[in-house]
Design a protein around this motif. Structure first.
Motif, PDB file in Angstrom:
ATOM      1  N   GLY A  61       9.842   2.294  -5.823  1.00 39.84           N
ATOM      2  CA  GLY A  61       9.135   1.466  -4.862  1.00 39.84           C
ATOM      3  C   GLY A  61       8.626   0.186  -5.491  1.00 39.84           C
ATOM      4  N   TYR A  62       7.879  -0.572  -4.675  1.00 37.83           N
ATOM      5  CA  TYR A  62       7.202  -1.774  -5.162  1.00 37.83           C
ATOM      6  C   TYR A  62       5.704  -1.571  -5.048  1.00 37.83           C
ATOM      7  N   GLU A  63       4.980  -2.181  -5.976  1.00 40.97           N
ATOM      8  CA  GLU A  63       3.525  -2.212  -5.932  1.00 40.97           C
ATOM      9  C   GLU A  63       3.087  -3.660  -5.751  1.00 40.97           C
ATOM     10  N   ILE A  94       6.384   1.113  -0.511  1.00 33.85           N
ATOM     11  CA  ILE A  94       5.600  -0.004  -1.045  1.00 33.85           C
ATOM     12  C   ILE A  94       4.164   0.492  -1.085  1.00 33.85           C
ATOM     13  N   LYS A  95       3.488   0.263  -2.197  1.00 37.22           N
ATOM     14  CA  LYS A  95       2.089   0.679  -2.290  1.00 37.22           C
ATOM     15  C   LYS A  95       1.224  -0.493  -2.707  1.00 37.22           C
ATOM     16  N   LYS A 112      -0.294   3.739   5.269  1.00 35.95           N
ATOM     17  CA  LYS A 112      -1.257   4.829   5.442  1.00 35.95           C
ATOM     18  C   LYS A 112      -2.156   4.868   4.224  1.00 35.95           C
ATOM     19  N   GLY A 113      -3.434   5.140   4.463  1.00 36.11           N
ATOM     20  CA  GLY A 113      -4.391   5.239   3.368  1.00 36.11           C
ATOM     21  C   GLY A 113      -4.303   6.566   2.658  1.00 36.11           C
ATOM     22  N   MET A 126      -3.024   2.331  -0.298  1.00 35.55           N
ATOM     23  CA  MET A 126      -2.217   2.504   0.906  1.00 35.55           C
ATOM     24  C   MET A 126      -0.737   2.503   0.526  1.00 35.55           C
ATOM     25  N   THR A 127       0.055   3.251   1.301  1.00 34.97           N
ATOM     26  CA  THR A 127       1.485   3.351   1.035  1.00 34.97           C
ATOM     27  C   THR A 127       2.264   3.198   2.336  1.00 34.97           C
TER      28      THR A 127
END
Length: 135
Positions: A61-63, A94-95, A112-113, A126-127
């Motif tokens: 994923g990406y942060e 993504i987070k 979502k938290g 959140m993600t």
């Protein structure tokens, strides 16, 4: 684009990102050799929004490290750009850590938290889970 391609002075123009980010956080993100940058210019050819992001540790994923915008709609444009890229690269998520004032913005995207605010000034992790089947 790497963060160092954008002048630090431009980034620091957004020093507080609406009172939520300090210089130390921005400078740390700028020094991260893994960070990448998206930015948008306004009609006066001035940078009016920027985003720093990087691959997550697991590379799935990406942060998002920082997303700052001084013009309505520019943050949305940057997030749309990152979501499209993540889907194209078949990333799973993504987070980010959101300040309380931006939670609604991210929820519109489906983030979502993962925790609750416990203290004033604390961020909410959140993600956004992405559909891996999108090409």
């Amino acid at each position: 684009m790497k963060p160092n391609d954008l002048p630090t002075a431009v980034m620091l123009r957004f020093t507080t990102c609406g009172g939520t980010v300090n210089n130390g956080h921005i400078n740390k993100a700028l020094r991260d050799p893994n960070s990448q940058t998206y930015y948008r210019k306004d009609s006066d050819d001035m940078i009016s929004a920027f985003m720093l992001f990087k691959d997550t540790t697991d590379k799935r994923g990406y942060e998002v490290t920082i997303l700052c915008s001084s013009t309505k709609g520019m943050g949305t444009a940057l997030m749309n750009q990152l979501v499209a890229r993540a889907k194209k690269e078949r990333k799973e998520y993504i987070k980010l850590d959101s300040v309380s004032s931006a939670v609604g913005f991210y929820r519109k995207y489906g983030f979502k938290g993962n925790n609750k605010f416990r203290m004033k000034g604390e961020n909410l992790t959140m993600t956004l889970k992405l559909n891996n089947n999108v090409k």
